[in-house]
Design an enzyme around this catalytic site. Structure first.
Site: not given
Ligand code: S5P
Length: 475
Positions: A305, A308
């Site tokens: 993510k 910058d």
């Molecule tokens: O909007 C987002 C974007 C991402 S990449 N919401 C998220 O949850 N993520 C990522 O997806 C977050 O950083 C984590 O690595 C994963 C979701 O994890 P979970 O354990 O909630 O399934």
């Protein structure tokens, strides 16, 4: 009264007007809806109530109580409630200053499911406020029905808060009917269509039965259409392994990552990492991870993510202790910094055939990646499609089949964590929201048997994909 005659009647009584109007949001619009006038026309009220009931029925929503958004939708909900013999509740606009401070009036049981009724949705905020008041007294809101969705981001915002919006009409349909009956000129049609193009985020969902279905291409066909080698490879893997599952391996030691990647590898197309949470990152770990990617045929996606300016992200991507561009097939970036961030990343990753996803929407509650921001992100991706292969998003953002959508916040049943994460099911994400890949983290690595659970997610994801291809919805 059928829907065509209802549209004509709404025009007759000036509930639909054409000209130049400034909306609450400040946007200048060539069309305006003032549905308050409906109360003076019993035939229109009658038809609106029936149309909304039809919309609810076709959408398959389930509920045991109705609530109209004050004020215009209040009499509509009342009429629906009486005609269909469904109880309703009333939401006050302001709490009474004396006696009980109740915002919701009526008799109901905690946990009952309430369907919200609205006349016009622009940003969705009135529906959201009503849903909040209902939630405060223990009523559940999953769906809202609206006579007209102006498609200015309201449906997306509501969806992000867990509410599906179903509309009876959209603007193109209204234009079509009025134009066919000579009520509006070619010019007016043109100006409203231009307005739709510029201002509309997503066209609203009509009840499935009325809408001609878009044909969805399979992974193989999409692999063939893609120019970018990583996108091509990814669709190829999805086809070969029959999986649309990405595993987010958010654990904190290298050995745990490698062990999980080996167990879950057969069921996934992408392994998503956050290497900065590892306590013992090393280059040998990366070598082992690459070996596993080869062994199980998945791509590695470092969920960095970036956010910058171009010059800084260039170094963050190529250097430091992680050297992400050396080993990660895919990474992602926030569009908040402007297109320079893509140029910076591309300067490093382009020659290595690396790919980037832009974050167009997020899964967390209250996030700001909505509406215009999302729209501008899609444009940025389109202008950089030699490096950007798609999006992190909670729904499909573009019909372009060469862009891939990956959706985080997925579990086998809907829910939330206590830090803002919101979960949707594989069926909701793939069949209803038309995303391509489900990203699952805790749902898999916190399970007692991660491999077996990954297999279940793979199965659920592919079932939803086949339903999408066959034109079924999961509702
Ligand atoms: O909007 C987002 C974007 C991402 S990449 N919401 C998220 O949850 N993520 C990522 O997806 C977050 O950083 C984590 O690595 C994963 C979701 O994890 P979970 O354990 O909630 O399934």
């Amino acid at each position: 009264m059928d829907s065509e005659n209802l549209i004509l009647r709404l025009f007759d009584v000036n509930a639909v007007k054409f000209g130049t109007f400034t909306l609450k949001s400040g946007i200048e619009s060539p069309v305006y809806f003032d549905l308050r006038v409906m109360v003076s026309y019993p035939d229109i009220m009658d038809a609106v109530a029936d149309t909304l009931f039809d919309t609810a029925k076709k959408s398959g929503v389930e509920y045991s109580v109705l609530c109209g958004v004050p004020y215009t939708a209040l009499p509509i909900a009342t009429l629906m409630a009486v005609k269909q013999k469904v109880p309703m509740v009333i939401r006050r606009k302001e709490a009474k200053s004396y006696g009980t401070k109740k915002m919701i009036e009526g008799a109901f049981q905690e946990g009952e499911v309430c369907l919200i009724v609205e006349d016009v949705v622009t940003t969705g905020s009135s529906v959201m406020e009503t849903a909040q008041s209902l939630a405060e007294v223990g009523l559940k809101v999953k769906d809202a029905i609206v006579l007209l969705d102006r498609a200015q981001g309201g449906a997306d915002r509501l969806r992000d808060s867990g509410i599906n919006l179903y509309s009876a009409f959209d603007l193109p349909r209204i234009l079509e009917v009025l134009h066919a009956h000579g009520k509006i000129t070619d010019e007016v049609v043109k100006s409203v269509k231009a307005f739709i193009q510029e201002n509309m985020v997503n066209l609203p969902q009509e009840p499935a039965a009325k809408k001609p279905r878009r044909e969805y291409l399979g992974y193989q066909a999409r692999a063939e259409l893609c120019q970018h080698p990583v996108a091509k490879q990814l669709f190829g893997i999805m086809e070969d392994k029959q999986t649309n599952l990405a595993f987010s391996v958010d654990v904190t030691t290298s050995s745990q990552v490698l062990e999980l990647a080996d167990q879950v590898g057969p069921y996934i197309c992408v392994l998503k990492t956050h290497v900065d949470i590892l306590e013992d990152f090393s280059s040998t770990f990366i070598q082992s991870l690459q070996d596993l990617a080869e062994k199980h045929n998945f791509l590695i996606f470092e969920d960095r993510k970036f956010a910058d300016i171009g010059n800084t992200v260039q170094h963050q991507y190529s250097s430091g202790m992680y050297k992400i561009s050396e080993w990660s097939h895919i990474t992602n970036a926030h569009s908040v910094a402007g297109p320079g961030i893509i140029s910076g990343l591309k300067a490093v990753g382009g020659a290595k055939n690396r790919a980037c996803l832009l974050i167009g929407q997020m899964s967390s509650s209250g996030n700001l990646a909505t509406g215009e921001y999302t729209k501008a992100t899609v444009k940025m991706a389109e202008e950089n499609s030699d490096f950007v292969i798609g999006f992190i998003s909670t729904s499909s953002l573009t019909p372009d089949p060469t862009f891939i959508h990956m959706t985080p916040g997925v579990k086998l049943s809907e829910g939330k964590d206590n830090l803002g994460q919101q979960y949707l099911t594989p069926a909701e994400v793939i069949t209803n929201r038309k995303s391509d890949i489900i990203i699952v983290g805790r749902g898999i690595y916190q399970a007692s048997n991660p491999a077996e659970v990954a297999r279940q997610y793979q199965e659920a994801g592919m079932k939803a994909y086949h339903q999408l291809l066959e034109g079924e919805t999961d509702r």
